[in-house]
Design a protein around this motif. Structure first.
Motif, short mmCIF file in Angstrom:
data_model
loop_
_atom_site.label_atom_id
_atom_site.label_comp_id
_atom_site.label_asym_id
_atom_site.label_seq_id
_atom_site.Cartn_x
_atom_site.Cartn_y
_atom_site.Cartn_z
N ARG A 224 8.60 -6.19 -14.27
CA ARG A 224 9.39 -4.64 -14.46
C ARG A 224 8.79 -4.29 -15.45
O ARG A 224 8.94 -3.36 -15.61
N ALA A 225 9.53 -4.56 -16.77
CA ALA A 225 8.99 -4.49 -17.64
C ALA A 225 7.82 -4.44 -18.67
O ALA A 225 7.05 -2.56 -19.23
N ALA A 226 6.49 -4.40 -16.83
CA ALA A 226 5.28 -3.88 -17.51
C ALA A 226 4.79 -2.69 -17.15
O ALA A 226 4.12 -1.66 -16.44
N GLY A 227 6.52 -2.33 -16.44
CA GLY A 227 6.24 -0.89 -15.97
C GLY A 227 5.93 -0.75 -14.30
O GLY A 227 5.55 0.13 -14.03
N GLU A 228 5.43 -1.76 -13.77
CA GLU A 228 5.77 -2.18 -12.56
C GLU A 228 6.86 -2.17 -11.58
O GLU A 228 7.70 -2.05 -12.30
N THR A 229 6.83 -2.00 -10.21
CA THR A 229 7.48 -2.56 -9.56
C THR A 229 7.66 -3.14 -8.49
O THR A 229 6.59 -3.75 -7.89
N VAL A 230 8.68 -3.85 -8.47
CA VAL A 230 9.13 -4.93 -7.17
C VAL A 230 10.08 -4.54 -6.58
O VAL A 230 11.46 -3.46 -6.93
N TRP A 231 9.66 -4.65 -5.22
CA TRP A 231 9.93 -3.30 -4.27
C TRP A 231 10.54 -4.79 -2.78
O TRP A 231 10.29 -5.28 -2.27
N PHE A 232 12.25 -4.74 -3.03
CA PHE A 232 12.76 -5.26 -1.55
C PHE A 232 12.48 -4.21 -0.24
O PHE A 232 12.97 -2.90 0.03
N THR A 233 12.44 -5.35 0.76
CA THR A 233 12.65 -4.19 2.23
C THR A 233 13.00 -5.47 2.95
O THR A 233 12.85 -6.79 3.59
N PRO A 234 14.19 -5.09 3.83
CA PRO A 234 14.68 -5.63 5.15
C PRO A 234 13.71 -6.37 5.79
O PRO A 234 13.90 -7.36 6.51
N GLU B 122 0.84 -1.19 0.10
CA GLU B 122 0.06 0.14 0.08
C GLU B 122 1.05 0.88 -0.06
O GLU B 122 0.74 2.39 -0.77
N ARG B 123 1.82 1.67 0.52
CA ARG B 123 2.67 2.44 0.97
C ARG B 123 3.58 3.03 -0.08
O ARG B 123 4.02 4.14 -0.39
N THR B 124 3.78 1.69 -0.96
CA THR B 124 5.31 1.98 -2.18
C THR B 124 4.09 1.80 -3.57
O THR B 124 4.44 2.67 -4.66
N GLY B 125 3.32 0.94 -3.27
CA GLY B 125 2.37 0.77 -4.95
C GLY B 125 3.08 0.03 -5.84
O GLY B 125 2.71 0.01 -6.62
N ALA B 126 3.71 -0.67 -4.83
CA ALA B 126 4.11 -1.93 -5.92
C ALA B 126 3.29 -2.60 -6.47
O ALA B 126 2.46 -3.09 -5.45
N ALA B 127 3.81 -3.53 -7.31
CA ALA B 127 3.17 -4.90 -7.60
C ALA B 127 3.73 -6.02 -7.03
O ALA B 127 3.07 -7.16 -6.52
N ASN B 128 4.63 -6.35 -6.00
CA ASN B 128 5.47 -7.60 -6.21
C ASN B 128 6.94 -6.78 -4.39
O ASN B 128 7.42 -5.82 -4.81
N ASP C 226 -2.31 -11.55 -13.01
CA ASP C 226 -4.06 -11.82 -14.06
C ASP C 226 -3.30 -11.24 -15.13
O ASP C 226 -3.31 -11.81 -16.32
N ARG C 227 -2.95 -9.96 -15.20
CA ARG C 227 -2.58 -9.19 -16.36
C ARG C 227 -1.91 -10.25 -16.86
O ARG C 227 -1.28 -9.59 -18.13
N LEU C 228 -0.63 -9.82 -16.10
CA LEU C 228 0.72 -10.94 -16.76
C LEU C 228 0.82 -12.47 -16.89
O LEU C 228 1.83 -13.16 -17.96
N GLY C 229 -0.76 -12.86 -16.72
CA GLY C 229 -0.86 -14.57 -17.29
C GLY C 229 0.42 -15.74 -16.12
O GLY C 229 -0.02 -16.22 -16.07
N GLY C 230 0.31 -14.76 -15.26
CA GLY C 230 1.06 -15.71 -13.51
C GLY C 230 2.41 -15.72 -13.87
O GLY C 230 3.08 -15.59 -14.98
N PHE C 231 2.75 -17.99 -13.32
CA PHE C 231 3.68 -17.81 -13.35
C PHE C 231 3.99 -18.68 -15.03
O PHE C 231 3.11 -18.80 -15.67
N ASP C 232 5.35 -18.29 -15.51
CA ASP C 232 5.93 -18.91 -16.71
C ASP C 232 5.97 -20.67 -16.87
O ASP C 232 6.99 -20.83 -16.14
N GLU C 233 5.43 -21.43 -16.81
CA GLU C 233 4.91 -23.05 -16.98
C GLU C 233 6.36 -23.81 -17.04
O GLU C 233 7.33 -24.36 -17.21
#
Length: 363
Positions: A210-220, A127-133, A188-195
């Motif tokens: 990331r290629a779709a313009g979304e953010t992957v966020w790391f936090t310790p 919620e705070r970052t707006g990240a996708a993951n 859902d938009r990206l089709g889930g995991f590539d089997e």
């Protein structure tokens, strides 16, 4: 995939109260008799303020995993079971996604244990970052001297310690994170995991995010305890397969190749070529004996690194460090060089023989 309840930001209804979005935890399991109960207990003990369900995708295990899963489901209505006849990790993840009901999806493995408040912290970060993951640290913890050596290697620059999710670091955008807590609508938009990706499916999905313009966020602040492989044979098999599928990632996405991924294959070639030359020098030109410098130099480097950096370990665990490091480096490198026949079959549309174990995330 089934339509899931949308992700809601959980705006407070009073100054002291907020609505937390419902969460689906998905866990692919195969031959996890030793760790499954502990992994499930780590999920159910989260004390998350919102609704929570746990979906176990059951592969064709050869031990008591399915029996344990059924017992756990019978004891807690939050647990649901779904079959994963292929036995492969990405197929299990997608099978679990297909029945998951909620807008936040938490991935957990059958040999990982979530830290306290993991889900609550992750949802707040979404919620705070707006990240996708959002994801955090893979905290390898050994229970035997061999496993302690492997755990040390996971978090050392001499082993696998190049990525934030092994070493830690500041919170911020990242190429990939360990496991992950996702906004369902992005999956859902990206089709889930590539089997196609039997291994490295987490890294590949994060690349597409990331290629779709979304953010992957790391936090310790997010920590998952990981149980290493129990012996050299299992470790070698794990890292050989990881190397094979990292090669497949580089084949599909050439821009991801870097020095870190190419170091182990280069060392493996040097050690192998030097050994062959040294053996040839025993019966041929004496100058070929200089080839022994490559494997001897590598062995001295591994022993030296273990002696210098492994001082905090118990003596027996420290003694395991040289063979553990060599196994990780050389089997990963050999797998990368060899590539995967399963990957080649999958690219041709032919099914690979047998089921691949749900061995955990790629490194």
């Amino acid at each position: 995939m089934n339509a899931a309840e949308p992700f809601r930001t959980g705006r407070p209804t009073t100054p002291d109260e907020r609505v937390w979005p419902a969460v689906s935890v998905i866990m692919p399991v195969l031959d996890e008799e030793r760790h499954l109960a502990e992994a499930v207990a780590g999920v159910l003990a989260q004390e998350y303020p919102g609704e929570l369900e746990l979906v176990l995708a059951l592969g064709p295990s050869r031990d008591r995993t399915d029996d344990i899963a059924r017992e756990l489901a019978a004891a807690d209505p939050r647990i649901r079971l779904v079959p994963n006849p292929a036995g492969r990790t990405p197929a299990g993840l997608n099978a679990a996604l297909g029945v998951a009901r909620h807008g936040v999806v938490v991935r957990v493995d059958g040999h990982g244990v979530l830290s306290d408040h993991y889900i609550r912290t992750a949802v707040a970060e979404l919620e705070r970052t707006g990240a996708a993951n959002v994801g955090g640290i893979m905290n390898a913890e050994g229970q035997t001297d061999f496993e302690r050596a492997v755990a040390w290697a996971y978090t050392s620059p001499f082993g696998l310690g190049g990525a934030k999710f092994h070493l830690g670091g500041r919170a911020g955008p990242a190429d990939t994170v360990y496991l992950g807590v996702f906004r369902r609508e992005v999956l859902d938009r990206l089709g889930g995991f590539d089997e196609h990706f039997v291994r490295a499916q987490d890294w590949e999905l994060n690349y597409r995010i990331r290629a779709a313009g979304e953010t992957v966020w790391f936090t310790p602040d997010l920590v998952v305890s990981y149980r290493p492989r129990p012996n050299l044979r299992a470790l070698a098999r794990q890292f050989f397969k990881t190397g094979q599928w990292r090669r497949e990632v580089v084949r599909r996405y050439p821009d991801t190749a870097n020095v870190r991924y190419l170091a182990a294959p280069a060392v493996t070639v040097a050690v192998a070529a030097g050994t062959v030359a040294g053996i040839a020098g025993l019966v041929g030109p004496s100058w070929l004996l200089a080839g022994w410098l490559a494997p001897a130099g590598y062995a001295l480097g591994v022993v030296g690194a273990a002696a210098l950096a492994g001082r905090g370990l118990p003596a027996k665990a420290r003694a395991w460090l040289p063979p553990v490091l060599a196994t990780m480096h050389l089997t990963w490198g050999a797998g990368f060089i060899a590539g995967s026949r399963d990957a080649a079959r999958s690219r041709r549309g032919a099914p690979a023989p047998g089921a691949a174990a749900a061995e955990g995330p790629a490194t």
